[in-house]
Scaffold this motif. Structure first.
Motif, PDB file in Angstrom:
ATOM      1  N   MET A  72       3.045  -7.656   0.126  1.00  0.00           N
ATOM      2  CA  MET A  72       1.952  -6.689  -0.134  1.00  0.00           C
ATOM      3  C   MET A  72       1.267  -6.166   0.926  1.00  0.00           C
ATOM      4  O   MET A  72       0.786  -4.615   0.953  1.00  0.00           O
ATOM      5  CB  MET A  72       0.932  -7.578  -1.015  1.00  0.00           C
ATOM      6  CG  MET A  72       1.467  -7.998  -2.461  1.00  0.00           C
ATOM      7  SD  MET A  72       1.225  -6.480  -3.635  1.00  0.00           S
ATOM      8  CE  MET A  72       1.316  -7.296  -4.985  1.00  0.00           C
ATOM      9  N   GLU A  75       2.184  -5.096   3.822  1.00  0.00           N
ATOM     10  CA  GLU A  75       3.040  -4.354   4.581  1.00  0.00           C
ATOM     11  C   GLU A  75       2.803  -2.700   3.661  1.00  0.00           C
ATOM     12  O   GLU A  75       3.206  -1.555   4.406  1.00  0.00           O
ATOM     13  CB  GLU A  75       4.551  -4.395   4.394  1.00  0.00           C
ATOM     14  CG  GLU A  75       4.677  -5.548   5.469  1.00  0.00           C
ATOM     15  CD  GLU A  75       6.323  -5.863   5.531  1.00  0.00           C
ATOM     16  OE1 GLU A  75       6.897  -5.316   4.735  1.00  0.00           O
ATOM     17  OE2 GLU A  75       6.666  -6.763   6.370  1.00  0.00           O
ATOM     18  N   LEU A  76       2.605  -2.789   2.457  1.00  0.00           N
ATOM     19  CA  LEU A  76       2.220  -1.529   1.864  1.00  0.00           C
ATOM     20  C   LEU A  76       1.067  -0.628   2.136  1.00  0.00           C
ATOM     21  O   LEU A  76       0.054  -1.294   2.438  1.00  0.00           O
ATOM     22  CB  LEU A  76       2.373  -1.554   0.244  1.00  0.00           C
ATOM     23  CG  LEU A  76       3.626  -2.393  -0.380  1.00  0.00           C
ATOM     24  CD1 LEU A  76       3.235  -2.859  -1.714  1.00  0.00           C
ATOM     25  CD2 LEU A  76       4.881  -1.347  -0.151  1.00  0.00           C
ATOM     26  N   THR A  84      -0.299   3.728  -1.553  1.00  0.00           N
ATOM     27  CA  THR A  84       0.952   3.220  -2.577  1.00  0.00           C
ATOM     28  C   THR A  84       0.894   1.890  -3.452  1.00  0.00           C
ATOM     29  O   THR A  84       1.296   1.957  -4.512  1.00  0.00           O
ATOM     30  CB  THR A  84       2.124   2.972  -1.378  1.00  0.00           C
ATOM     31  OG1 THR A  84       2.488   4.040  -0.629  1.00  0.00           O
ATOM     32  CG2 THR A  84       3.549   2.407  -2.257  1.00  0.00           C
ATOM     33  N   LEU A  85       0.140   0.844  -2.822  1.00  0.00           N
ATOM     34  CA  LEU A  85      -0.132  -0.405  -3.290  1.00  0.00           C
ATOM     35  C   LEU A  85      -1.121  -0.076  -4.722  1.00  0.00           C
ATOM     36  O   LEU A  85      -0.717  -0.487  -5.867  1.00  0.00           O
ATOM     37  CB  LEU A  85      -0.820  -1.149  -2.370  1.00  0.00           C
ATOM     38  CG  LEU A  85      -1.195  -2.367  -3.146  1.00  0.00           C
ATOM     39  CD1 LEU A  85      -0.398  -3.306  -3.758  1.00  0.00           C
ATOM     40  CD2 LEU A  85      -2.287  -3.416  -2.152  1.00  0.00           C
ATOM     41  N   SER A 109      10.844   0.105  -8.233  1.00  0.00           N
ATOM     42  CA  SER A 109       9.328   0.599  -8.163  1.00  0.00           C
ATOM     43  C   SER A 109       9.389   1.879  -9.033  1.00  0.00           C
ATOM     44  O   SER A 109      10.230   2.608  -9.089  1.00  0.00           O
ATOM     45  CB  SER A 109       8.987   1.016  -6.778  1.00  0.00           C
ATOM     46  OG  SER A 109       7.555   1.597  -6.732  1.00  0.00           O
ATOM     47  N   ALA A 137       4.004   8.530  -1.086  1.00  0.00           N
ATOM     48  CA  ALA A 137       4.294   7.834  -2.607  1.00  0.00           C
ATOM     49  C   ALA A 137       3.846   8.486  -3.751  1.00  0.00           C
ATOM     50  O   ALA A 137       2.657   9.034  -3.726  1.00  0.00           O
ATOM     51  CB  ALA A 137       3.638   6.319  -2.493  1.00  0.00           C
TER      52      ALA A 137
END
Length: 213
Positions: free
Chosen positions: A134, A136-137, A141-142, A163, A173
């Motif tokens: 999580m 790293e996003l 984007t998250l 995804s 994203a």
């Protein structure tokens, strides 16, 4: 890659692990509140929800007249933080066994929905454990991915292996067009707020076809 939206693909998106078909969309404006992050991250999350609501032509609100906030997002570093949150067990009576299950599964996210008398979504509790994957996003984007997964009652497997987002050439994203079209069709006023029969998947696929024609 964009996949054609068919009745079969829609059915897979809303078929639960026990084999039952269960679809629901929000039946009221979404009033979000975010806990556990700085104000800047709260703004990013609310912007993501607003973007998905615009796509769906659904409303956001500052408050829900019945619940105050009806989309509660909790960021934690460890699942035990949920159990230690004052009064959360009053809103979620099943909190203690839920925390135990999340720990056992080493999960990093979970969504708990409540429904109104028509079967539409009236509340969502979103729990996110910021593990290595999580963290790293990128924040946008998250947040966009989580907003998408909370706007409908998707099946557990809908995005388990892929995804709902794709990356542009600039590494930004964006929502995959086929997923976006399913959301648009789901919130079309002619469609029901909830359904438990697979014939709904046929109607959804037909509605997508009309939207993209």
């Amino acid at each position: 890659m964009v996949f054609e939206v068919t009745a079969q693909s829609v059915e897979q998106m809303f078929t639960r692990a026990d084999g039952t078909y269960k679809f629901a969309r929000w039946g009221r404006p979404i009033a979000p509140v975010v806990f556990g992050v700085e104000d800047s991250a709260v703004s990013v999350f609310k912007d993501a929800i607003e973007a998905v609501c615009r796509l769906a032509k659904h409303e956001m609100a500052e408050t829900d007249p019945e619940l105050g906030a009806n989309f509660m997002v909790f960021f934690v570093c460890d699942w035990q933080e949920l159990a230690d949150t004052p009064n959360l067990d009053r809103m979620i009576p099943e909190l203690a066994p839920l925390v135990d299950r999340l720990k056992s599964a080493d999960a990093n996210q979970y969504r708990l929905f409540r429904f109104d008398d028509d079967g539409g979504i009236k509340a969502c509790f979103l729990f996110l454990r910021m593990d290595a994957a999580m963290s790293e996003l990128p924040a946008d984007t998250l947040c966009l991915g989580q907003a998408v997964q909370s706007v409908l009652l998707w099946s557990e497997a809908a995005f388990a292996s892929t995804s709902p987002l794709a990356l542009t050439g600039d590494n930004v994203a964006i929502l995959k067009p086929d997923v976006a079209n399913v959301i648009r069709a789901a919130y079309d006023p002619v469609m029901p707020v909830a359904a438990e029969d697979t014939s709904h998947a046929l109607r959804m696929a037909a509605r997508v076809g009309m939207l993209v024609a």
